[in-house]
Enzyme design. Structure first.
Site, PDB file in Angstrom:
ATOM      1  CG  ASP A  35      65.923  28.081  27.952  1.00 23.28           C
ATOM      2  OD1 ASP A  35      65.157  28.895  28.495  1.00 23.28           O
ATOM      3  OD2 ASP A  35      66.273  27.013  28.497  1.00 23.28           O
ATOM      4  CD1 TRP A  40      72.044  37.989  28.802  1.00 22.03           C
ATOM      5  CD2 TRP A  40      70.467  39.530  29.224  1.00 22.03           C
ATOM      6  NE1 TRP A  40      72.500  39.194  28.325  1.00 22.03           N
ATOM      7  CE2 TRP A  40      71.557  40.160  28.584  1.00 22.03           C
ATOM      8  CE3 TRP A  40      69.356  40.299  29.579  1.00 22.03           C
ATOM      9  CZ2 TRP A  40      71.561  41.526  28.288  1.00 22.03           C
ATOM     10  CZ3 TRP A  40      69.363  41.653  29.299  1.00 22.03           C
ATOM     11  CH2 TRP A  40      70.471  42.256  28.655  1.00 22.03           C
ATOM     12  CB  THR A  81      50.996  24.699  24.222  1.00 21.16           C
ATOM     13  OG1 THR A  81      51.904  23.596  24.337  1.00 21.16           O
ATOM     14  CG2 THR A  81      50.621  24.888  22.758  1.00 21.16           C
ATOM     15  CD  GLU A  82      53.789  22.657  26.974  1.00 20.63           C
ATOM     16  OE1 GLU A  82      54.656  23.159  26.231  1.00 20.63           O
ATOM     17  OE2 GLU A  82      52.923  21.870  26.557  1.00 20.63           O
ATOM     18  CG  ASN A  83      56.407  29.419  27.299  1.00 18.73           C
ATOM     19  OD1 ASN A  83      56.935  29.644  26.210  1.00 18.73           O
ATOM     20  ND2 ASN A  83      57.010  28.701  28.238  1.00 18.73           N
ATOM     21  NE  ARG A  86      58.015  31.019  30.742  1.00 14.70           N
ATOM     22  CZ  ARG A  86      59.113  31.290  30.066  1.00 14.70           C
ATOM     23  NH1 ARG A  86      59.386  32.541  29.701  1.00 14.70           N
ATOM     24  NH2 ARG A  86      59.964  30.326  29.749  1.00 14.70           N
TER      25      ARG A  86
END
Length: 265
Positions: A35, A40, A81-83, A86
Site C-alpha cells: 500500500d 508516494w 476485486t475492489e480496485n 479506481r
C-alpha cells in the site's frame, strides 16, 4: 509495531526493539499488502502511476531479498476485486504492469529458481494481462525455489464464497460428503490450496503505508498470522525493513490459542 516517519522523499526508521537473527525463525510464508504507491507519487508531485511503476521495482527488490532469506512463499496483494473502482486510466496502467514486469523480470526469476503463481479471478483480466500471467507461470513452472504468489483481481470474501459454492456442488452430487466437510476441505478449496499444507497460511502479514486494516485479504488464511504495520510507503519498503518485520516476528510468542508451558504449571 514499528513506525517509519517520512522526511520529504525518504523514511527514517525508529530504532528497532529487536535485532534480526538470520539463524532464527524465518516465516515460511509472508504475505504483504503493498500500500502507498499513489501517496508516494503525490508526495513527489508525480502522477499516481509513477508510484505504481516504482512499486514494481520494490517488488523485484523484495522478491530477491525474500528468496535469499529462505522464505518459501511470498504472497503479494497486487490488485483487489475492489480496485476496479479506481479511475480507468489508472486501472489500465495497472493491467499493463504485469506485462512489463514479467517480460523484464522472468529471466531473473528463472536464474533465482523462483516460481511464479497468480491467484484470483484471472478470467476477468484483460487478454494481454492474462497472457502475461500465463506465460510467466509457464516459464517458471519447473523452478523449485520460493513461490512468488501474486493476488491479482483477488478478494477474500469472494474467495470464501467461491469455495463454499464448490463444496456445496460436490455435496449435492455426493450427499455423504456433507459429514466430511472440515477445515482441511475448506482450505483445499481456497486459492492457496495449490500450496503444500504447511505453507498455505502466512505466518507473517505485513502492511505498508500506515493503514492498519486487512482490506479483504486472505481472511481465512491469516487467522493466526502475526501482523506487522509500517508507515513506510510501499516504494520505500526495503530488505532492511523486511528484516525488521521478521525480527518482530521472531520475538513474538505464537500460542495459537493455547498457553505457554510455564502458564500451565
Amino acid at each position: 509495531m514499528f513506525r517509519f516517519f517520512p522526511q520529504k522523499d525518504k523514511y527514517i526508521p525508529e530504532t528497532s526493539l529487536y535485532t534480526f537473527d538470520p539463524a532464527g525463525a524465518i516465516p515460511q510464508h509472508i504475505a504483504i499488502i503493498m500500500d502507498g504507491n499513489g501517496r508516494w507519487a503525490q508526495n513527489r508531485r508525480l502522477p499516481r502511476v509513477a508510484g505504481h511503476q516504482e512499486g514494481m521495482n520494490t517488488v523485484k527488490t523484495i522478491t530477491n531479498y525474500a528468496s535469499k532469506l529462505g522464505i518459501k512463499v511470498l504472497t503479494l496483494y497486487a490488485f483487489s476485486t475492489e480496485n476496479w473502482k479506481r479511475p480507468t486510466d489508472e486501472v489500465n496502467f495497472l493491467m499493463q504492469l504485469p506485462v512489463d514486469f514479467f517480460d523484464t523480470f522472468v529471466p531473473e526469476l528463472i536464474k533465482e529458481n523462483v516460481k511464479v503463481h497468480v491467484m484470483g479471478y484471472e478470467q476477468y483480466l484483460p487478454a494481454h494481462t492474462q497472457d502475461a500471467v500465463k506465460r510467466a507461470m509457464d516459464q517458471t513452472k519447473d523452478n523449485t525455489g520460493m513461490v512468488l504468489n501474486f493476488a491479482l483481481n483477488y478478494g477474500g470474501r469472494a474467495e470464501i464464497t467461491t469455495a463454499v459454492k464448490a463444496i456445496a456442488a460436490e455435496v449435492a452430487q455426493q450427499p455423504e460428503l456433507a459429514d466430511t466437510v472440515d477445515e482441511e476441505m475448506i482450505a483445499q478449496h481456497l486459492m492457496t490450496g495449490f500450496l503444500p499444507r504447511e505453507y498455505r497460511d502466512p505466518e507473517l502479514l505485513i502492511r505498508t503505508s500506515g493503514e492498519e486494516r486487512i482490506s479483504n485479504f486472505l481472511l481465512w488464511q491469516i487467522a493466526y498470522s502475526e501482523l506487522f504495520f509500517t508507515d513506510a510507503l510501499w516504494p520505500d519498503f526495503s530488505g532492511e525493513l523486511l528484516e525488521t518485520a521478521i525480527a518482530s516476528y521472531q520475538n513474538r510468542n505464537r500460542r495459537f490459542g493455547g498457553l505457554d508451558k510455564e502458564e500451565t504449571t
